[in-house]
Scaffold this motif. Structure first.
Motif, mmCIF file in Angstrom:
data_model
loop_
_atom_site.group_PDB
_atom_site.id
_atom_site.type_symbol
_atom_site.label_atom_id
_atom_site.label_comp_id
_atom_site.label_asym_id
_atom_site.label_seq_id
_atom_site.Cartn_x
_atom_site.Cartn_y
_atom_site.Cartn_z
ATOM 1 N N LEU A 236 -18.812 -17.802 32.281
ATOM 2 C CA LEU A 236 -19.074 -17.012 31.073
ATOM 3 C C LEU A 236 -20.168 -17.654 30.221
ATOM 4 C CD1 LEU A 236 -18.484 -14.941 28.847
ATOM 5 C CD2 LEU A 236 -16.532 -16.348 28.160
ATOM 6 N N LEU A 237 -20.039 -18.946 29.958
ATOM 7 C CA LEU A 237 -21.004 -19.612 29.079
ATOM 8 C C LEU A 237 -22.397 -19.644 29.697
ATOM 9 C CD1 LEU A 237 -18.947 -22.569 27.566
ATOM 10 C CD2 LEU A 237 -18.994 -20.141 26.952
ATOM 11 N N LEU A 238 -22.484 -19.869 31.005
ATOM 12 C CA LEU A 238 -23.792 -19.887 31.656
ATOM 13 C C LEU A 238 -24.475 -18.529 31.567
ATOM 14 C CD1 LEU A 238 -23.051 -22.015 34.843
ATOM 15 C CD2 LEU A 238 -24.562 -22.654 32.946
ATOM 16 N N LEU A 239 -23.732 -17.467 31.770
ATOM 17 C CA LEU A 239 -24.319 -16.131 31.678
ATOM 18 C C LEU A 239 -24.853 -15.855 30.279
ATOM 19 C CD1 LEU A 239 -21.707 -14.195 33.827
ATOM 20 C CD2 LEU A 239 -24.151 -14.380 34.319
ATOM 21 N N GLU A 268 -29.278 -20.302 36.214
ATOM 22 C CA GLU A 268 -27.963 -20.361 35.571
ATOM 23 C C GLU A 268 -27.157 -19.106 35.884
ATOM 24 O OE1 GLU A 268 -28.692 -21.217 31.455
ATOM 25 O OE2 GLU A 268 -29.755 -23.073 31.928
ATOM 26 N N ILE A 269 -27.842 -17.956 35.943
ATOM 27 C CA ILE A 269 -27.167 -16.721 36.322
ATOM 28 C C ILE A 269 -26.625 -16.839 37.747
ATOM 29 C CG2 ILE A 269 -27.534 -14.276 36.851
ATOM 30 C CD1 ILE A 269 -29.571 -14.226 34.533
ATOM 31 N N ALA A 270 -27.439 -17.378 38.648
ATOM 32 C CA ALA A 270 -26.998 -17.527 40.041
ATOM 33 C C ALA A 270 -25.780 -18.445 40.133
ATOM 34 C CB ALA A 270 -28.149 -18.069 40.890
ATOM 35 N N THR A 274 -21.950 -17.327 41.399
ATOM 36 C CA THR A 274 -21.239 -18.072 42.443
ATOM 37 C C THR A 274 -19.860 -18.500 41.950
ATOM 38 O OG1 THR A 274 -23.314 -18.886 43.392
ATOM 39 C CG2 THR A 274 -21.319 -20.118 43.920
ATOM 40 N N LEU A 275 -19.781 -18.965 40.708
ATOM 41 C CA LEU A 275 -18.497 -19.374 40.140
ATOM 42 C C LEU A 275 -17.514 -18.212 40.096
ATOM 43 C CD1 LEU A 275 -19.781 -21.633 37.236
ATOM 44 C CD2 LEU A 275 -18.356 -22.400 39.144
ATOM 45 N N LEU A 276 -18.000 -17.011 39.836
ATOM 46 C CA LEU A 276 -17.103 -15.857 39.773
ATOM 47 C C LEU A 276 -16.488 -15.532 41.130
ATOM 48 C CD1 LEU A 276 -18.918 -13.449 37.282
ATOM 49 C CD2 LEU A 276 -16.728 -14.604 36.976
ATOM 50 N N GLY A 277 -17.072 -16.074 42.191
ATOM 51 C CA GLY A 277 -16.495 -15.911 43.519
ATOM 52 C C GLY A 277 -15.626 -17.067 43.949
ATOM 53 N N ALA A 303 -26.424 -9.207 33.718
ATOM 54 C CA ALA A 303 -27.325 -10.091 34.456
ATOM 55 C C ALA A 303 -27.860 -9.429 35.727
ATOM 56 C CB ALA A 303 -26.594 -11.387 34.811
ATOM 57 N N ARG A 304 -27.064 -8.581 36.346
ATOM 58 C CA ARG A 304 -27.473 -7.943 37.599
ATOM 59 C C ARG A 304 -28.438 -6.777 37.365
ATOM 60 N NH1 ARG A 304 -21.687 -8.486 39.019
ATOM 61 N NH2 ARG A 304 -21.482 -10.154 40.589
ATOM 62 N N ALA A 305 -28.490 -6.262 36.149
ATOM 63 C CA ALA A 305 -29.357 -5.118 35.846
ATOM 64 C C ALA A 305 -30.803 -5.582 35.726
ATOM 65 C CB ALA A 305 -28.901 -4.431 34.571
ATOM 66 N N LEU A 306 -31.657 -5.145 36.623
ATOM 67 C CA LEU A 306 -33.061 -5.550 36.581
ATOM 68 C C LEU A 306 -33.771 -4.959 35.368
ATOM 69 C CD1 LEU A 306 -34.015 -5.223 40.364
ATOM 70 C CD2 LEU A 306 -33.273 -7.270 39.104
ATOM 71 N N ARG A 307 -33.324 -3.772 34.954
ATOM 72 C CA ARG A 307 -33.875 -3.099 33.775
ATOM 73 C C ARG A 307 -32.707 -2.630 32.905
ATOM 74 N NH1 ARG A 307 -36.738 1.835 36.348
ATOM 75 N NH2 ARG A 307 -34.640 1.866 37.293
ATOM 76 N N PRO A 308 -32.929 -2.474 31.610
ATOM 77 C CA PRO A 308 -31.840 -2.002 30.747
ATOM 78 C C PRO A 308 -31.195 -0.713 31.245
ATOM 79 C CG PRO A 308 -33.691 -2.723 29.412
ATOM 80 C CD PRO A 308 -34.159 -2.754 30.838
ATOM 81 N N GLU A 309 -32.012 0.200 31.760
ATOM 82 C CA GLU A 309 -31.472 1.483 32.209
ATOM 83 C C GLU A 309 -30.649 1.374 33.490
ATOM 84 O OE1 GLU A 309 -35.998 1.519 33.135
ATOM 85 O OE2 GLU A 309 -34.619 0.707 31.605
#
Length: 409
Positions: A236-239, A268-270, A274-277, A303-309
């Motif tokens: 959570l904190l890294l994200l 940090e997102i990566a 990984t931690l979530l798995g 974090a996974r969304a490349l664009r806001p939309e």
């Protein structure tokens, strides 16, 4: 802001921690450090600020403490019991969320001291935040959703309990960690929040405080590598921390949809994904661990969304619904209302805000103002912005709210 003010604001907690580690006298440390700051306010304007302001304050406070200890005929306590990384290096911590390999466990030990079982978990967290991590009392109060006077009294009572009851402010060993783990984790969570979204002052974020919280979690996780609460909390904190550089531009607040996502820290997102798995999150977990996991999964959607939309807002609403079922809170309800507005329109978001109240916070009024403006009710939006501006204590956020209100004219 002058050198002394900056040093006190950024280094107070570290200085208290160093002095507590050396002298173990909670009743004397804050007075000695206050004397040192007072001396600096008199001498630095006349003689110039020293090359190492933090070291100057630390040395002066130590002298004051030794004078008091000699008076009490207990000068034998002057020998250090703990040599800290900060003392050896003589410099502040880095704000990066480093991998933890160079971080020693001094901070953890000091937080464990505050988490003595004689104190309630709430008092222990508040004491750690104020004394060890240097979070201002008004910000601590906002984190606990209580008035500042109430929090100041709570911290004072905690210190008096330690001193008056003769509880040794000694460095515990790792054997006490399991019993104090939830308190340590919650302290790190609140400390990160205090850095990520300061309730008061001129800064939109205090990356050094957030980075310190992440380092604390890394240290504990190294000792307890399969603890679900720690795995989820670090994710959570890294994200959240990964977006720090994109949240401010030219001193202005940049909202999530407007952020330059190339400035996010993708390594940090990566790591967080990984931690979530991690297998520790696959089995039965505590409510606290579940809360952190759900919040991390919400962060992962962004974090996974490349664009806001590309953001899957309905998925985020569902995650907030689960979070509210597991660990309901006004902050989660507010965040859910934002997600509902993005998924289903501003009118739905306004309806979701009904009954949400966060005492002494401007955030509910700020969100309502934004949604009313989107819904075309500019009169009500102006009134809500006025309410938010009146309640806000953060300079950057006030400027942002005023600009949004002016845009309605």
């Amino acid at each position: 802001m002058d050198v002394l003010e900056v040093t006190v604001r950024e280094e107070w907690g570290r200085l208290v921690a160093l002095l507590l580690a050396q002298f173990r006298r909670l009743d004397l440390v804050e007075d000695a450090l206050g004397d040192a700051v007072e001396a600096a306010s008199r001498t630095w304007p006349r003689d110039g600020a020293p090359d190492n302001p933090t070291g100057w304050l630390l040395t002066t406070a130590r002298r004051r403490l030794l004078d008091r200890l000699r008076t009490e005929e207990v000068a034998r306590r002057k020998h250090p019991l703990l040599a800290t990384e900060a003392e050896r290096r003589g410099e502040g911590v880095r704000t990066m969320a480093d991998p933890g390999s160079v971080v020693e466990d001094d901070l953890l030990r000091l937080v464990l001291m505050c988490a003595h079982p004689a104190l309630s978990p709430e008092s222990a967290c508040a004491l750690s935040l104020r004394l060890v991590l240097g979070v201002p009392t008004p910000d601590v109060a906002r984190l606990f959703l209580v008035p500042e006077a109430t929090m100041a009294a709570r911290i004072t009572r905690a210190k008096k309990r330690i001193v008056g009851a003769g509880i040794p402010f000694a460095v515990p060993d790792a054997g006490v960690l399991p019993d104090r783990l939830d308190t340590v984790a919650h302290t790190a969570y609140l400390a990160f929040t205090a850095g990520y979204a300061p309730g008061t002052g001129p800064d939109l974020l205090r990356a050094e405080t957030s980075g310190e919280a992440i380092r604390l979690v890394r240290v504990v996780l190294a000792l307890r590598p399969d603890e679900p609460v720690l795995v989820a909390l670090l994710a959570l904190l890294l994200l959240q921390h990964s977006r720090r550089d994109a949240r401010v531009a030219d001193g202005r607040l940049v909202l999530l949809p407007d952020q330059d996502r190339s400035r996010w820290h993708h390594e940090e997102i990566a790591e967080a994904l990984t931690l979530l798995g991690h297998p520790a999150l696959a089995g039965p977990i505590t409510v606290q661990a579940a809360s952190y996991t759900l919040q991390a999964r919400i962060g992962a959607e962004h974090a996974r969304a490349l664009r806001p939309e590309d953001t899957r807002w309905e998925r985020i609403v569902t995650l907030y619904d689960t979070l509210l079922a597991v660990a309901p809170s006004p902050s989660a309800r507010l965040a859910r209302a934002v997600a509902v507005a993005e998924a289903r329109g501003p009118a739905a978001g306004i309806a979701a805000l009904e009954g949400v109240d966060i005492p002494s916070s401007h955030r509910v009024a700020a969100v309502r103002a934004e949604l009313l403006a989107r819904d075309g009710d500019t009169v009500a939006a102006r009134a809500a912005y006025d309410q938010a501006i009146a309640a806000c204590r953060n300079d950057v956020e006030i400027a942002h709210l005023r600009a949004r209100r002016t845009a309605l004219d």
